[in-house]
Design a protein around this motif. Sequence first.
Motif, mmCIF file in Angstrom:
data_model
loop_
_atom_site.group_PDB
_atom_site.id
_atom_site.type_symbol
_atom_site.label_atom_id
_atom_site.label_comp_id
_atom_site.label_asym_id
_atom_site.label_seq_id
_atom_site.Cartn_x
_atom_site.Cartn_y
_atom_site.Cartn_z
ATOM 1 N N VAL A 144 0.854 -1.184 0.000
ATOM 2 C CA VAL A 144 0.000 0.000 0.000
ATOM 3 C C VAL A 144 0.890 1.234 0.000
ATOM 4 O O VAL A 144 2.029 1.189 0.479
ATOM 5 C CB VAL A 144 -0.940 -0.031 1.238
ATOM 6 C CG1 VAL A 144 -0.171 0.068 2.535
ATOM 7 C CG2 VAL A 144 -2.008 1.034 1.162
ATOM 8 N N GLN A 148 -2.544 6.139 -0.381
ATOM 9 C CA GLN A 148 -3.687 5.278 -0.124
ATOM 10 C C GLN A 148 -4.019 5.204 1.364
ATOM 11 O O GLN A 148 -5.187 5.245 1.758
ATOM 12 C CB GLN A 148 -3.414 3.883 -0.686
ATOM 13 C CG GLN A 148 -3.344 3.862 -2.210
ATOM 14 C CD GLN A 148 -2.773 2.569 -2.751
ATOM 15 O OE1 GLN A 148 -2.087 1.816 -2.047
ATOM 16 N NE2 GLN A 148 -3.040 2.286 -4.027
ATOM 17 N N TYR A 151 -5.777 8.328 2.399
ATOM 18 C CA TYR A 151 -7.176 8.352 1.971
ATOM 19 C C TYR A 151 -8.031 7.516 2.921
ATOM 20 O O TYR A 151 -9.116 7.950 3.345
ATOM 21 C CB TYR A 151 -7.331 7.841 0.541
ATOM 22 C CG TYR A 151 -8.782 7.790 0.134
ATOM 23 C CD1 TYR A 151 -9.474 8.959 -0.171
ATOM 24 C CD2 TYR A 151 -9.487 6.587 0.128
ATOM 25 C CE1 TYR A 151 -10.831 8.930 -0.486
ATOM 26 C CE2 TYR A 151 -10.831 6.549 -0.189
ATOM 27 C CZ TYR A 151 -11.495 7.720 -0.494
ATOM 28 O OH TYR A 151 -12.840 7.691 -0.791
ATOM 29 N N LEU A 190 -11.685 5.560 -3.639
ATOM 30 C CA LEU A 190 -10.771 4.409 -3.686
ATOM 31 C C LEU A 190 -10.154 4.265 -5.071
ATOM 32 O O LEU A 190 -8.940 4.088 -5.213
ATOM 33 C CB LEU A 190 -11.515 3.123 -3.324
ATOM 34 C CG LEU A 190 -11.956 2.929 -1.874
ATOM 35 C CD1 LEU A 190 -12.794 1.662 -1.746
ATOM 36 C CD2 LEU A 190 -10.755 2.859 -0.936
ATOM 37 N N VAL A 193 -7.264 6.601 -6.004
ATOM 38 C CA VAL A 193 -5.935 6.347 -5.440
ATOM 39 C C VAL A 193 -5.461 4.922 -5.733
ATOM 40 O O VAL A 193 -4.494 4.442 -5.151
ATOM 41 C CB VAL A 193 -5.899 6.617 -3.917
ATOM 42 C CG1 VAL A 193 -6.144 8.092 -3.636
ATOM 43 C CG2 VAL A 193 -6.888 5.739 -3.157
ATOM 44 N N LEU A 195 -7.200 1.970 -5.404
ATOM 45 C CA LEU A 195 -7.665 0.932 -4.488
ATOM 46 C C LEU A 195 -9.019 0.405 -4.937
ATOM 47 O O LEU A 195 -9.742 1.064 -5.689
ATOM 48 C CB LEU A 195 -7.793 1.469 -3.069
ATOM 49 C CG LEU A 195 -6.508 1.790 -2.315
ATOM 50 C CD1 LEU A 195 -6.821 2.427 -0.968
ATOM 51 C CD2 LEU A 195 -5.653 0.531 -2.130
#
Length: 590
Positions: A144, A148, A151, A190, A193, A195
């Motif tokens: 990660v 992320q 966020y 999500l 970024v 994800l």
Amino acid sequence: MSRSLSLHLVPTKGSKGISMSTRRVSTTIRATRASSPPPTATPADQTSRLDPKLEKKDKYWVLKEEHREKINPQEKLKIGKEPMSLFMEGGIDRLASIPFEEIDCNKENKDDVDVRLKWLGLFHRRKRQYGRFMMRLKLPNGVVTSEQVRYLADVISAYGDQGCADITTRQNFQIRGLQLPDVPEILSGLASVGLSSLQSGMDNVRNPVGNPLAGIDPHEIVDTRLYTNLLNQYITGDDKGNPDCSNLPRKWNVCVVGSHDLFEHPHINDLAYMPAIKDGRFGFNLLVGGFFSTKRCAEAIPLDGWVSGQDVVALCKAVLETYRDLGTRGNRQKTRMMWLIDELGIEVFRSEVEKRMPSKFLERSSPEDLVDPTWERRNSIGVHSQKQENLSFIFLHIPVGRLQASEMHELARLADEYGTGELRLTVEQNIIIPNIPNSRIESFLSESLISTTGGITSEPDILMRNLVACTGSEFCGQALIETKARAMMITKEVGLRVKVDRPVRMHWTGCPNTCAQVQVADIGFMGCMVRNSEGKMCEAADVYIGGRVGCDFSLGDLYKKGVPCDELVPLIVDILVQNFGAVTRETEED
């Protein structure tokens, strides 16, 4: 399927291992052809059993009419409405616009909220936090970025005391406290970024696990990040949704092994890739069928198959399709993949996988395993040198995996200021920050987040360092007992009574679903309810001992059933003294 995966892999010899660099990643699944003969024909009396139970209608797979008798309620729910439509056809926007008090007045909407949203990684906490959701992400290999993490911290901070994040036993984040009207915006955030939470719950493939030290460990066998990312791309359709593997009979776990330590826990995965050389080619031997459930725990067994590095995704697809097409859909306690393997036998199961390979062929396993069976598993908390000169990774202990927004922001800052903005999650619910210049290690360790006693640290107490705990009854409706706070409180109390000279892995799980994998712990605690000495119902635990991870893997045994939680401390002290060479503090003082 229109996606393709075309790889160019360049193996380079390292310290007892191989690293892989990728020149190009695109979208078809290709398999290496071989000249060996096809498998023997299936006996005639098994032909009907091997007919697929599902058929494709439009873009979704559905159970055929003739196989809909005696199916479980979850299968009926999937037939009634395709769960993936909430994501792939924008159903989540409609659902999020309905006032929550109205949702329970409509059965379809209620089923959407309580069950189908799990296909989007959203779990309604109806019993513990009515109207609140947990969101489970997909983080292949547990990698990660600081962006992320920030966020996710911003998301949970909006929910005050209800918001927090947990690191899971599959190298993943679960964030808590979410409310349904916010979900469309969160899903969009999500994606912005990089994800996704898609296909992380219910009858889908869980987060692909790999070596947390991939690419930085001087002793690694192979960098697993390439493979776990490719697997995740296939499983989720590049985060756009992949209905080809979203209607499995039950959940399904996969890992790619890249370490002699077996940090990836291959023996408890439905599919595990074990690095091996065959005829000078790099690839993987295959284990299948490992799983835990309330009624049964099974260790993965060899498939007697080997695939090249280029065929990792093709093999995964073939195994998933075999399970999807042939798996039973009755009693949910007997629908994991190992039950299918037991029914068919490993050779028939293997032949079904083989005929679903693009080449219609699966090579037999290789005798040239790359995992050293004599390797002593490392306990990696603390500072360690990377394979890259003058760089180190720092393995941070996160107490029972629980993080608050402020801690996540600080961890992101540390990753940026001292490293390269990257963090790694581990299956033991901890965090690694890599790529820290050796000249900055002392400064890193003096940061207040790391140096403050009792929280995140690089030097935890010896009994705390391997402590794992599931969510517990604080948030999870299935948990019978509170786990995280209790695990820490009891472990601290035990530490005051006994001295140990080596780490002991203690795992706490709130119910028989055993999300915290108590059967592989040195000492495991599985939540239950019993009557105490006064005849009153109280929180308790079944105690397991003897589980092992690494090359000498084995499942632990039940040691004592139904011990009230307020009676566990003296029992744990006795177990540590009798089985782990501990001494009581009184004895030490004498």
